[in-house]
Design an enzyme around this catalytic site. Sequence first.
Site, mmCIF file in Angstrom:
data_model
loop_
_atom_site.group_PDB
_atom_site.id
_atom_site.type_symbol
_atom_site.label_atom_id
_atom_site.label_comp_id
_atom_site.label_asym_id
_atom_site.label_seq_id
_atom_site.Cartn_x
_atom_site.Cartn_y
_atom_site.Cartn_z
ATOM 1 N N ASP A 143 -4.767 0.469 -9.573
ATOM 2 C CA ASP A 143 -6.083 0.200 -9.775
ATOM 3 C C ASP A 143 -6.445 -0.030 -10.935
ATOM 4 O O ASP A 143 -7.008 -1.103 -11.281
ATOM 5 C CB ASP A 143 -6.933 1.317 -9.151
ATOM 6 C CG ASP A 143 -6.823 1.649 -7.743
ATOM 7 O OD1 ASP A 143 -5.821 1.036 -7.047
ATOM 8 O OD2 ASP A 143 -6.797 2.990 -7.298
ATOM 9 N N SER A 147 -13.939 1.740 -7.809
ATOM 10 C CA SER A 147 -15.287 1.943 -8.668
ATOM 11 C C SER A 147 -14.664 2.734 -9.947
ATOM 12 O O SER A 147 -14.999 2.576 -10.978
ATOM 13 C CB SER A 147 -16.302 2.226 -8.107
ATOM 14 O OG SER A 147 -16.021 3.661 -7.404
ATOM 15 N N SER A 148 -13.986 3.833 -9.835
ATOM 16 C CA SER A 148 -13.454 4.801 -10.582
ATOM 17 C C SER A 148 -12.371 4.074 -11.675
ATOM 18 O O SER A 148 -12.748 4.168 -13.071
ATOM 19 C CB SER A 148 -12.880 6.125 -10.153
ATOM 20 O OG SER A 148 -11.595 5.823 -9.273
ATOM 21 N N GLU A 183 1.115 -1.199 0.149
ATOM 22 C CA GLU A 183 -0.029 -0.054 0.004
ATOM 23 C C GLU A 183 0.847 1.260 -0.043
ATOM 24 O O GLU A 183 1.896 1.358 0.724
ATOM 25 C CB GLU A 183 -0.767 -0.127 1.083
ATOM 26 C CG GLU A 183 -2.211 0.482 0.902
ATOM 27 C CD GLU A 183 -3.053 -0.467 0.044
ATOM 28 O OE1 GLU A 183 -3.197 0.012 -1.287
ATOM 29 O OE2 GLU A 183 -3.686 -1.280 0.651
ATOM 30 N N HIS A 184 0.474 2.359 -1.079
ATOM 31 C CA HIS A 184 1.098 3.385 -1.058
ATOM 32 C C HIS A 184 2.771 3.201 -1.491
ATOM 33 O O HIS A 184 3.642 3.931 -1.268
ATOM 34 C CB HIS A 184 1.264 4.410 0.292
ATOM 35 C CG HIS A 184 -0.127 4.771 0.513
ATOM 36 N ND1 HIS A 184 -0.648 5.984 -0.126
ATOM 37 C CD2 HIS A 184 -1.255 4.377 1.367
ATOM 38 C CE1 HIS A 184 -1.801 6.065 0.411
ATOM 39 N NE2 HIS A 184 -2.071 5.315 1.095
ATOM 40 N N THR A 185 2.799 1.851 -2.242
ATOM 41 C CA THR A 185 4.212 1.989 -2.857
ATOM 42 C C THR A 185 3.973 2.036 -4.535
ATOM 43 O O THR A 185 5.056 2.070 -5.144
ATOM 44 C CB THR A 185 4.490 0.299 -2.596
ATOM 45 O OG1 THR A 185 3.198 -0.428 -2.903
ATOM 46 C CG2 THR A 185 5.091 0.048 -1.275
ATOM 47 N N ASP A 186 2.761 1.950 -5.029
ATOM 48 C CA ASP A 186 2.726 1.991 -6.508
ATOM 49 C C ASP A 186 3.265 3.546 -7.087
ATOM 50 O O ASP A 186 4.103 3.281 -7.808
ATOM 51 C CB ASP A 186 1.163 1.820 -7.072
ATOM 52 C CG ASP A 186 0.407 2.781 -6.571
ATOM 53 O OD1 ASP A 186 0.600 3.537 -5.692
ATOM 54 O OD2 ASP A 186 -0.877 2.854 -7.037
ATOM 55 N N SER A 211 -26.502 6.181 -17.191
ATOM 56 C CA SER A 211 -25.867 5.264 -16.114
ATOM 57 C C SER A 211 -27.328 5.105 -15.171
ATOM 58 O O SER A 211 -27.969 5.673 -14.831
ATOM 59 C CB SER A 211 -24.894 5.790 -15.333
ATOM 60 O OG SER A 211 -25.024 5.845 -13.861
ATOM 61 N N LEU A 249 -12.711 0.599 -3.515
ATOM 62 C CA LEU A 249 -12.583 -0.691 -4.100
ATOM 63 C C LEU A 249 -12.370 -0.254 -5.599
ATOM 64 O O LEU A 249 -12.764 -1.177 -6.428
ATOM 65 C CB LEU A 249 -13.848 -1.585 -3.966
ATOM 66 C CG LEU A 249 -14.151 -2.070 -2.381
ATOM 67 C CD1 LEU A 249 -15.435 -2.719 -2.288
ATOM 68 C CD2 LEU A 249 -13.052 -2.940 -2.020
HETATM 69 C C1 GLA Z 1 -5.366 4.781 -4.057
HETATM 70 C C2 GLA Z 1 -4.572 4.769 -5.447
HETATM 71 C C3 GLA Z 1 -3.620 3.839 -5.621
HETATM 72 C C4 GLA Z 1 -2.814 3.559 -4.402
HETATM 73 C C5 GLA Z 1 -3.311 3.354 -3.195
HETATM 74 C C6 GLA Z 1 -2.627 3.029 -2.008
HETATM 75 O O1 GLA Z 1 -6.030 3.303 -4.155
HETATM 76 O O2 GLA Z 1 -5.682 5.156 -6.426
HETATM 77 O O3 GLA Z 1 -2.964 4.255 -7.009
HETATM 78 O O4 GLA Z 1 -1.893 4.377 -4.286
HETATM 79 O O5 GLA Z 1 -4.531 4.378 -3.043
HETATM 80 O O6 GLA Z 1 -1.864 2.130 -1.848
#
Ligand code: GLA
Length: 383
Positions: free
Chosen positions: A173, A128-129, A36-39, A71, A126
């Site tokens: 995502d 959705s976007s 998480e928060h690594t991408d 929609s 989750l």
């Molecule tokens: C959100 C962002 C992702 C990612 C996460 C944290 O979901 O859209 O790109 O940075 O937060 O891991």
Amino acid sequence: MTEPSALDRARGQHERRWGRAEILSRAPGRVNLIGEHTDYNDGFVLPMALPFDTAIAASRAPDGSKTEIFSEGFGHAVLAPAPAEVDPRHWAVYLHGVHGLLKAEGVDPGPWKASIATDIPAGAGLSSSAAIEVAAASTILGFAQTMRSPAETARLCQRVDNEIVGVPSGLMDQMISASAIAGHALLIDCRSLQTRPYPLPEESVVAIMDTNTRRQLVDSEYSDRRAACVRAAAAMGLESLRDARLEDLERLTPELGIERRRAHHVITENQRTLDAAQAMSDGDPGTLGELMNSSHQSLRDDYGVSGPALDQITEIARDSPGCFGARLTGGGFAGCAVALVQADKAAEFRAGVEERYRNQCGLEAGIWLCEPAAGASLTTADA
Ligand code: GLA
């Protein structure tokens, strides 16, 4: 009787409104198991797709007509002709954005009509976007008969977030929505964009636990974290935190206390993600669960992105029957947590977490037990 899927609903709606759909496209939401928060630090993530889709049924319209969408949840919109004309606060911004960016790249199949339905809970973290972006991109590329790799599609969709909506999100995502493999989580190297599938350990299931608390990603907190990571990497003389080791933290001067904590999370989370992939290939749910617990602790204490409801629901989960580990998932602060649970205790786990969360927090948790689903797909109806 089973409920009609998002794809069935989109197709039915389309037939009633605009006639037979020529293209049916779907893209799933995601949950991140760890990483998480690594991408956006060029690091590693290990997400899987959920069995919840956003679906689009679409057909071409005669030249000169408008490109329109309907929609199920939000109603009707006409798509803006160019990205500059897109209002970033409009509900259809993701569709406007993908349509506009592709058009600017010369991908313009002419006017079309589309009907949209989704089973992904909105605002829960989750993705959705990302799902609507990926489904929209596949639809337009399908009409234009243009092939793009999942990574190219994901990058295009990420530009909608970054350049049009104004959220500096990473690529996780969109990548998982575009390229997931059923039955597997995907280890994604966010620098090379190489992916590798790992099956869930046997006899285990993933539980998504929605705290039913909400916070917008547009929040400045996300950009603050990202900026702190950039400062930390620069102070260490590195291109990104992907290249940092724990010893490098010594090079941060005492005034950079916040940057040091943020970087500590990213460095340790990257290693935990690689270890988690190894635990999955060893079929070892115990180790995977422990890594998820440590990830939560690091996100709470070093990265500062947990929240009271996420802390409570993960503690309750860890104390419940059959739980291997639990952590917040996605951006943090509110929304969903994820747990790895022994399959034969899953029903008991769910009932126990629901009851204790209700008693302790006065809120109803939404809990879904999920198998990893497949990534986006597109079918074209026979002429
Ligand atoms: C959100 C962002 C992702 C990612 C996460 C944290 O979901 O859209 O790109 O940075 O937060 O891991």
